[in-house]
Design a protein around this motif. Structure first.
Motif, PDB file in Angstrom:
ATOM      1  N   UNK A  45      37.395  26.786  31.274  1.00  0.00           N
ATOM      2  CA  UNK A  45      37.331  27.079  32.757  1.00  0.00           C
ATOM      3  C   UNK A  45      38.661  28.078  32.966  1.00  0.00           C
ATOM      4  N   UNK A  46      38.419  29.279  33.717  1.00  0.00           N
ATOM      5  CA  UNK A  46      39.728  30.224  33.975  1.00  0.00           C
ATOM      6  C   UNK A  46      40.466  29.283  35.109  1.00  0.00           C
ATOM      7  N   UNK A  68      40.549  37.365  35.520  1.00  0.00           N
ATOM      8  CA  UNK A  68      39.091  37.891  35.632  1.00  0.00           C
ATOM      9  C   UNK A  68      39.158  39.125  36.663  1.00  0.00           C
ATOM     10  N   UNK A  69      40.029  39.574  37.218  1.00  0.00           N
ATOM     11  CA  UNK A  69      40.063  40.517  37.989  1.00  0.00           C
ATOM     12  C   UNK A  69      38.961  40.425  39.482  1.00  0.00           C
ATOM     13  N   UNK A  70      38.897  39.141  39.708  1.00  0.00           N
ATOM     14  CA  UNK A  70      37.959  38.760  40.934  1.00  0.00           C
ATOM     15  C   UNK A  70      38.880  38.295  42.019  1.00  0.00           C
ATOM     16  N   UNK A  71      38.364  38.750  43.464  1.00  0.00           N
ATOM     17  CA  UNK A  71      39.150  38.097  44.680  1.00  0.00           C
ATOM     18  C   UNK A  71      38.347  37.099  45.058  1.00  0.00           C
ATOM     19  N   UNK A  72      39.162  36.163  45.348  1.00  0.00           N
ATOM     20  CA  UNK A  72      38.579  34.686  46.080  1.00  0.00           C
ATOM     21  C   UNK A  72      39.258  34.268  47.133  1.00  0.00           C
ATOM     22  N   UNK A 111      41.356  36.464  28.503  1.00  0.00           N
ATOM     23  CA  UNK A 111      40.529  35.775  27.259  1.00  0.00           C
ATOM     24  C   UNK A 111      40.069  36.716  26.458  1.00  0.00           C
ATOM     25  N   UNK A 112      39.761  36.084  25.294  1.00  0.00           N
ATOM     26  CA  UNK A 112      39.015  36.905  24.155  1.00  0.00           C
ATOM     27  C   UNK A 112      37.494  37.516  24.782  1.00  0.00           C
ATOM     28  N   UNK A 113      36.893  36.524  25.557  1.00  0.00           N
ATOM     29  CA  UNK A 113      35.690  36.745  26.019  1.00  0.00           C
ATOM     30  C   UNK A 113      35.210  35.940  27.244  1.00  0.00           C
ATOM     31  N   UNK A 114      34.470  36.361  28.080  1.00  0.00           N
ATOM     32  CA  UNK A 114      33.713  35.239  29.145  1.00  0.00           C
ATOM     33  C   UNK A 114      32.325  35.320  29.026  1.00  0.00           C
ATOM     34  N   UNK A 115      31.699  34.017  29.146  1.00  0.00           N
ATOM     35  CA  UNK A 115      30.377  33.962  29.053  1.00  0.00           C
ATOM     36  C   UNK A 115      29.967  33.248  30.247  1.00  0.00           C
ATOM     37  N   UNK A 116      28.212  33.452  30.710  1.00  0.00           N
ATOM     38  CA  UNK A 116      28.014  32.645  31.849  1.00  0.00           C
ATOM     39  C   UNK A 116      27.038  31.751  31.009  1.00  0.00           C
TER      40      UNK A 116
END
Ligand SMILES: Nc1nc2c([nH]c(=O)n2[C@@H]2O[C@H](COP(=O)(O)OP(=O)(O)OP(=O)(O)O)[C@@H](O)[C@H]2O)c(=O)[nH]1
Length: 142
Positions: A45-46, A68-72, A111-116
């Motif tokens: 998990x990030x 991840x470049x997201x704003x939370x 990370x190397x990759x992200x996946x859903x």
């Protein structure tokens, strides 16, 4: 009278925060740890370690931006469950939050990759040992 001696070994507490980002289909984002790091290649998990003086929520908001470049919004983070695991001479305390809303599209910046993945797919991934009980906990919560 029997004397019981207890050996107390000092360990450094090592708090880590992580997020289960959940999309509208109920899938969860996982990311693959880069080569050269401890537990390289495993899906996780990030999240990451707290910096001195940070609250867990502030640390997680920062990590999700960096990784991840997201704003939370910290108010969107719901405490879910935790794991406690001895990693060498350190005591890992891994705090998992649920998060269903954020701004931006998550991309693998670290990370190397992200996946859903669905929770059934998550069961087939190689993850750090501390994460194993999280899947059953997420099945009860998502
Ligand atoms: N982010 C994250 N870390 C986890 C998970 N499960 C787990 O055991 N960990 C452990 O928690 C620690 C997280 O630290 P981190 O991601 O900030 O640090 P790192 O090892 O990548 O190296 P760094 O010191 O370069 O930041 C690592 O020891 C990692 O293996 C998880 O699901 N997500």
């Amino acid at each position: 009278m029997t004397k019981i001696s207890v050996e107390i070994q000092a360990v450094a507490l090592f708090p880590v925060v992580a997020a289960a980002l959940i999309d509208d289909a109920g899938r969860v984002l996982v990311q693959q740890r880069p080569p050269g790091k401890q537990m390289a290649g495993l899906w996780e998990f990030p999240g990451g370690k707290l910096e001195p003086g940070e609250t867990p929520e502030a640390a997680l908001v920062r990590e999700l931006d960096e990784e991840l470049g997201i704003v939370v919004d910290p108010a969107a983070l719901r405490p879910a469950t935790f794991a406690s695991e001895l990693l060498g001479d350190r005591s890992l305390l891994l705090l998992l939050y649920l998060c269903r809303s954020w701004s931006g599209d998550p991309v693998a910046l670290d990370a190397v990759a992200v996946r859903w993945v669905t929770l059934a797919e998550m069961r087939t991934l190689d993850m750090p040992p501390a994460d194993a009980p999280f899947i059953a906990a997420l099945e009860r919560m998502i």
